[in-house]
Motif scaffolding. Structure first.
Motif, PDB file in Angstrom:
ATOM      1  N   GLN A   1       0.842  -1.209   0.000  1.00  0.00           N
ATOM      2  CA  GLN A   1       0.000   0.000   0.000  1.00  0.00           C
ATOM      3  C   GLN A   1       0.873   1.253   0.000  1.00  0.00           C
ATOM      4  O   GLN A   1       0.604   2.207  -0.733  1.00  0.00           O
ATOM      5  N   GLU A   2       1.902   1.238   0.833  1.00  0.00           N
ATOM      6  CA  GLU A   2       2.794   2.404   0.908  1.00  0.00           C
ATOM      7  C   GLU A   2       3.497   2.629  -0.431  1.00  0.00           C
ATOM      8  O   GLU A   2       3.603   3.770  -0.905  1.00  0.00           O
ATOM      9  N   ALA A   3       3.951   1.549  -1.064  1.00  0.00           N
ATOM     10  CA  ALA A   3       4.620   1.668  -2.369  1.00  0.00           C
ATOM     11  C   ALA A   3       3.669   2.256  -3.409  1.00  0.00           C
ATOM     12  O   ALA A   3       4.057   3.108  -4.220  1.00  0.00           O
ATOM     13  N   ALA A   4       2.387   1.832  -3.380  1.00  0.00           N
ATOM     14  CA  ALA A   4       1.393   2.345  -4.329  1.00  0.00           C
ATOM     15  C   ALA A   4       1.129   3.829  -4.103  1.00  0.00           C
ATOM     16  O   ALA A   4       1.038   4.615  -5.056  1.00  0.00           O
TER      17      ALA A   4
ATOM     18  N   PRO B   1     -11.462  -6.674  -4.495  1.00  0.00           N
ATOM     19  CA  PRO B   1     -12.174  -6.062  -3.362  1.00  0.00           C
ATOM     20  C   PRO B   1     -11.461  -6.360  -2.039  1.00  0.00           C
ATOM     21  O   PRO B   1     -10.880  -7.430  -1.858  1.00  0.00           O
ATOM     22  N   GLY B   2     -11.475  -5.355  -1.143  1.00  0.00           N
ATOM     23  CA  GLY B   2     -10.903  -5.556   0.188  1.00  0.00           C
ATOM     24  C   GLY B   2      -9.398  -5.452   0.272  1.00  0.00           C
ATOM     25  O   GLY B   2      -8.802  -5.784   1.296  1.00  0.00           O
ATOM     26  N   THR B   3      -8.746  -4.955  -0.801  1.00  0.00           N
ATOM     27  CA  THR B   3      -7.278  -4.882  -0.784  1.00  0.00           C
ATOM     28  C   THR B   3      -6.753  -3.507  -0.371  1.00  0.00           C
ATOM     29  O   THR B   3      -5.545  -3.275  -0.390  1.00  0.00           O
ATOM     30  N   GLY B   4      -7.653  -2.579  -0.027  1.00  0.00           N
ATOM     31  CA  GLY B   4      -7.211  -1.303   0.537  1.00  0.00           C
ATOM     32  C   GLY B   4      -7.088  -0.144  -0.432  1.00  0.00           C
ATOM     33  O   GLY B   4      -6.391   0.828  -0.151  1.00  0.00           O
TER      34      GLY B   4
ATOM     35  N   LEU C   1      -6.691   6.060  -1.439  1.00  0.00           N
ATOM     36  CA  LEU C   1      -7.298   7.268  -2.003  1.00  0.00           C
ATOM     37  C   LEU C   1      -7.447   8.357  -0.945  1.00  0.00           C
ATOM     38  O   LEU C   1      -7.161   9.527  -1.215  1.00  0.00           O
ATOM     39  N   ARG C   2      -7.907   7.984   0.231  1.00  0.00           N
ATOM     40  CA  ARG C   2      -8.087   8.977   1.308  1.00  0.00           C
ATOM     41  C   ARG C   2      -6.750   9.612   1.680  1.00  0.00           C
ATOM     42  O   ARG C   2      -6.648  10.835   1.812  1.00  0.00           O
ATOM     43  N   LEU C   3      -5.724   8.784   1.836  1.00  0.00           N
ATOM     44  CA  LEU C   3      -4.400   9.301   2.203  1.00  0.00           C
ATOM     45  C   LEU C   3      -3.800  10.136   1.073  1.00  0.00           C
ATOM     46  O   LEU C   3      -3.151  11.161   1.320  1.00  0.00           O
ATOM     47  N   LEU C   4      -4.034   9.725  -0.160  1.00  0.00           N
ATOM     48  CA  LEU C   4      -3.506  10.465  -1.314  1.00  0.00           C
ATOM     49  C   LEU C   4      -4.101  11.870  -1.362  1.00  0.00           C
ATOM     50  O   LEU C   4      -3.372  12.860  -1.550  1.00  0.00           O
TER      51      LEU C   4
ATOM     52  N   PHE D   1      -7.289  -7.463   3.543  1.00  0.00           N
ATOM     53  CA  PHE D   1      -7.112  -7.114   4.959  1.00  0.00           C
ATOM     54  C   PHE D   1      -8.165  -7.771   5.842  1.00  0.00           C
ATOM     55  O   PHE D   1      -9.228  -8.168   5.384  1.00  0.00           O
ATOM     56  N   ARG D   2      -7.831  -7.871   7.144  1.00  0.00           N
ATOM     57  CA  ARG D   2      -8.608  -8.691   8.069  1.00  0.00           C
ATOM     58  C   ARG D   2     -10.092  -8.333   8.077  1.00  0.00           C
ATOM     59  O   ARG D   2     -10.948  -9.191   7.978  1.00  0.00           O
TER      60      ARG D   2
END
Length: 385
Positions: free
Chosen positions: A175-178, A194-197, A202-205, A334-335
Motif C-alpha cells: 500500500q505504501e509503495a502504491a 475487493p478488500g485490498t485497501g 485514495l483517502r491518504l492520497l 485485509f482482516r
C-alpha cells in the motif's frame, strides 16, 4: 425516419435511395442494415453488389463495437458478413479496399503494425484509440508541475508518514509503495480486488496532495460509483460526463465526430483521480485525456476483473498489460475485509476455486441453484423485490 432521410439527402432523397438503398444504413442514424437490405431486395438489386457487401461489412463492425470490440480480424469480419448476407463472398478484397479508400475503415498494414496481422476497424474507433494513445504518451512524458516537492522520494515518504499519523493508519508495504508511486508519477493505474485497501490509499492520497497545496478532482464513470467515491474519500466527486461536460447527441449521423469531438472543459485541479476505471470505454478515455493537461497527475483506480465498459474498448486491462503505464497491484486482503464472505468468495472465484458456502439465514453469501436462465431471471427479480 423520413425526416431524417430528407435532412441527409434533401430533394435528392428518392434518387439516392433508389440507386443505393444501403446509404440509408451507412449515413442515416437509426436505420439499420436489415431495413436497407429488405428495401434493396424489393428493388431487385444484385445480391453480390459491392454496395450490399460494403454495407454488411460496416454493419458487422458496428455490431462488434456494440459488443465492446474496437476491431475485428479480417477473416472473422468476412465470415460474419457472409452469414448476415446468407450468400458466400466470392471476393471481398475490392470492397474492403474501397471502404479504406473512402476512409470508412482502417485496415492492418502500417496502421496495426505487422502487415500479415489482418485487422479491420471503423475509422472513428481507430482514430479515437490512436489519439488517446498519443495523448497518453504526452502525459507520461510530462513531469508533474503542482506539488513538485512530492516527486522527491524522501519528501513523498515524509508526507505519507504525516498523513498516516493524522488518520491513525498503518500501511502494508504494498500500500505504501502504491501511494508513493501515485504521488510521484504523472499517470498511474492502481488495481486490486475487493478488500485490498484501494479506498484507504485514495483517502491518504487526497490528504497528502491537499496538505502540499494541490487540488484533487474526483470522478467515476457512473452516478452510483461517483457517489460511493465521494463518501469514501470524504470529498465531492462527479460523473466523468458531468466533469467533462460531455453531451450525448443520438441524432448525430456523422460517425467521424466521435474522434473529432473533444472536451472544451478545463479541469479545476491538478491531481485527477478516476475510480471504477474498468467501466471507461475508448471514447470516454479519449475525452478524459484531452481534459488532463500535461503536468497534471492522473490516477486510474479499478479492477480489470470487474465491470467492463458498455462501449467499445478494454481500456484498463489494455493499459495494465501494455507495461507502459506505471501500475501498482494490490493483492493482500485485509482482516476486516476477509471477514466478509462476499469478498473472500470474490477472490476464490477469481482464483478458480469453489466458493465457501454458508447457507444459514444470516449469511451474506447464499448459493441458490437454478436449472436455466429463465428461472435465474425470475429468482433475481423476486430477490430484488
Amino acid at each position: 425516419k423520413a425526416l431524417r432521410i430528407f435532412r441527409r439527402f434533401g430533394a435528392d432523397s428518392i434518387r439516392a435511395i433508389s440507386e443505393n438503398p444501403y446509404r440509408l444504413a451507412d449515413e442515416v442514424f437509426g436505420i439499420g442494415f436489415l431495413t436497407a437490405d429488405r428495401l434493396a431486395m424489393q428493388l431487385g438489386l444484385d445480391r453480390q453488389s459491392a454496395a450490399r457487401i460494403g454495407s454488411a461489412l460496416l454493419y458487422v463492425l458496428t455490431q462488434a463495437a456494440f459488443n465492446g470490440h474496437t476491431w475485428l480480424p479480417q477473416a472473422n469480419l468476412t465470415e460474419q458478413a457472409a452469414a448476415l448476407l446468407q450468400t458466400p463472398l466470392d471476393d471481398p478484397e475490392p470492397v474492403l479496399h474501397n471502404l479504406c479508400e473512402q476512409k470508412q475503415t482502417v485496415r492492418s498494414g502500417s496502421a496495426f503494425g505487422e502487415a500479415e496481422d489482418r485487422r479491420v476497424a471503423l475509422t472513428s474507433l481507430y482514430y479515437t484509440e490512436y489519439m488517446a494513445a498519443r495523448r497518453l504518451d504526452q502525459l507520461l512524458a510530462a513531469k508533474p508541475e503542482a506539488c513538485r516537492q512530492l516527486c522527491d522520494p524522501q519528501q513523498a515518504k515524509t508526507a505519507v508518514t504525516v498523513a498516516c499519523g493524522r488518520q491513525d493508519l498503518t500501511l502494508a508495504p504494498e500500500q505504501e509503495a502504491a501511494l508513493l508511486m501515485a504521488l510521484q508519477k504523472p499517470v498511474m493505474v492502481l488495481t486490486g480486488g475487493p478488500g485490498t485497501g484501494k479506498t484507504t490509499i485514495l483517502r491518504l492520497l487526497c490528504d497528502c496532495i491537499e496538505t502540499a497545496g494541490g487540488r484533487v478532482v474526483l470522478a467515476a464513470p457512473t452516478g452510483r460509483a461517483a457517489k460511493r467515491l465521494g463518501e469514501t474519500a470524504g470529498r465531492p466527486a462527479k460523473t466523468l460526463h458531468r466533469l467533462l461536460n460531455l453531451q450525448f447527441t443520438p441524432d448525430d449521423s456523422d460517425q467521424a465526430l466521435a474522434y473529432r469531438a473533444h472536451t472544451e472543459k478545463t479541469l479545476d485541479g491538478n491531481h485527477v483521480i478516476v475510480d471504477e476505471a474498468s467501466m471507461i470505454d475508448v471514447f470516454l478515455f479519449r475525452s478524459l485525456l484531452e481534459a488532463v493537461e500535461p503536468g497534471m497527475r492522473l490516477l486510474l483506480v479499478g479492477d480489470a476483473d470487474q465491470l467492463p465498459s458498455v462501449g467499445p474498448g478494454d481500456v484498463l486491462r489494455n493499459l495494465i498489460e501494455s507495461g507502459r503505464v506505471p501500475t501498482a497491484r494490490l493483492t493482500r486482503v485485509f482482516r476486516q475485509s476477509a471477514e466478509s464472505l462476499i469478498i473472500r468468495n470474490a477472490h476464490r472465484i477469481h482464483d478458480g476455486q469453489w466458493p465457501e458456502l454458508d447457507q444459514s439465514k444470516s449469511s451474506q453469501f447464499l448459493f441458490i441453484p437454478k436449472e436455466n436462465a429463465e428461472s435465474v431471471a425470475q429468482a433475481v427479480i423476486r430477490l430484488a423485490k
